[in-house]
Design a protein around this motif. Structure first.
Motif, short mmCIF file in Angstrom:
data_model
loop_
_atom_site.label_atom_id
_atom_site.label_comp_id
_atom_site.label_asym_id
_atom_site.label_seq_id
_atom_site.Cartn_x
_atom_site.Cartn_y
_atom_site.Cartn_z
N GLY A 1 9.60 13.64 3.69
CA GLY A 1 8.81 14.73 2.69
C GLY A 1 7.55 14.84 3.12
O GLY A 1 7.09 16.06 2.98
N THR A 2 6.87 14.57 3.48
CA THR A 2 5.46 14.49 3.89
C THR A 2 4.89 15.27 4.86
O THR A 2 4.06 15.55 4.82
N ASN B 1 13.72 8.35 4.29
CA ASN B 1 14.52 7.67 4.45
C ASN B 1 15.71 9.06 3.36
O ASN B 1 16.78 9.25 2.32
N GLN C 1 11.54 12.49 -3.41
CA GLN C 1 11.71 12.47 -4.81
C GLN C 1 13.20 12.88 -4.83
O GLN C 1 14.00 12.15 -5.18
#
Ligand SMILES: Cc1ncc(C[n+]2csc(CCOP(=O)(O)OP(=O)(O)O)c2C)c(N)n1
Length: 307
Positions: free
Chosen positions: A154-155, A182, A186
């Motif tokens: 997500g980063t 993964n 969140q």
């Protein structure tokens, strides 16, 4: 594009457990994280935490590829990164519990840990530009050392990641970006927030990319080791681990459907672990962490002074 730059994938390991030392550290991290969730559930911890349940093999595989001169920049999900780097669950547990002996005297907590050349941050994407600057310093003043930054899938939504990779590639810096992919950020599945691929992003900057779908540390080291050595010579690398986030994002905030949770549990290295050697190591790690929790909980509060 040379072979070196091409994306390579190493696939699933057989279900036999890893070698003893690697297994012991993976299990130590596993039981550390389970203990934290238990402490939170019992109201004995404050603040927040993000466990690396399901991802323990990543830092365990990488630790022997690093030297004391290398820098490690960790993120919000960093307990395993720290334990694999220093073998110090007591210092980290005391830090998170705010007890004497905490590695940062209780002011860093779960997400903001500093020790030697290790620094973690809860701010997504913050570490990559810092790691790139450190990599520039290393190239100039300490050739042969590298800067490693852990980020999640997500980063890649943070623009600073791209700015950092651009400079690292342009200046041929010893930067190792480890992506723990993964499949979720969140509560948002990766497929709903990431166009293209992580390998495609690495290629856009001319960086090597290795995608690892394997949880055996020795096999991972065999594949990644030669590329990590090239990082030291100034060839930035994106190492992408396809992992499972076994637990909630932080504590009790898992919004995934039951079918997805079942898939994740079935794929977990610990669920797949079997045999007497595995069971004995698992029991030993559980007992060590239980004793550690009791011992650290009995310590006086941490005291921090500017002196
Ligand atoms: C700049 C910034 N924005 C938002 C957050 C809140 N936040 C913490 S973790 C997280 C999701 C991170 O997802 P990913 O990078 O995939 O890592 P994972 O949690 O899956 O390990 C978010 C949105 C933050 N910490 N920093």
């Amino acid at each position: 594009m040379t072979d070196f730059l091409a994306t390579t994938t190493i696939e699933k390991a057989p279900d036999s457990p890893p070698a003893d030392a690697d297994l012991a550290t993976m299990l130590l991290i596993r039981h550390f994280e389970l203990a934290l969730l238990d402490l939170f559930a019992r109201g004995e911890l404050h603040g927040t935490t993000h466990t690396c349940l399901g991802q323990e093999h990543v830092p365990v595989a990488l630790a022997p590829l690093l030297t004391a001169r290398d820098y490690v920049f960790s993120n919000h999900r960093g307990h395993g990164h720290y334990i694999a780097r220093f073998g110090d669950p007591a210092g980290l547990l005391a830090e998170i519990m705010g007890r004497a002996g905490g590695v940062c005297h209780g002011v860093g907590g779960s997400q903001h840990v500093f020790r030697d050349r290790y620094l973690s941050t809860g701010v997504q994407g913050e570490s990559l530009p810092v790691a790139t600057g450190v990599a520039l310093h290393l190239k100039r003043d300490e050739p042969g050392a590298l800067a490693l930054a852990y980020i999640g899938d997500g980063t890649w939504g943070e623009g600073a990641v791209y700015e950092a990779l651009n400079m690292a590639a342009l200046w041929r810096l010893p930067l190792l970006v480890v992506v723990e992919n993964n499949g979720i950020a969140q509560s948002t599945p990766t497929a709903a927030e990431l166009a293209g691929t992580i390998g495609g992003r690495a290629a856009a900057f001319g960086c090597a990319h290795l995608r690892i779908e394997n949880t055996d540390p020795a096999e991972i080291r065999a594949a990644a080791g030669p590329l990590v050595e090239r990082v030291r010579e100034g060839a930035p690398l994106v190492l992408e681990f396809v992992t499972n986030r076994l637990g909630p994002h932080s504590k009790g905030d898992d919004t995934r459907p039951e079918a997805e949770l079942s898939r994740v549990r079935a794929a977990d290295w610990h669920t797949r672990g079997s045999g007497e050697r595995f069971a004995a190591a698992d029991a030993a790690a559980a007992a060590r962490i239980a004793a550690l929790v009791a011992e650290v909980a009995a310590r006086p509060p941490a005291v921090w002074s500017r002196a």
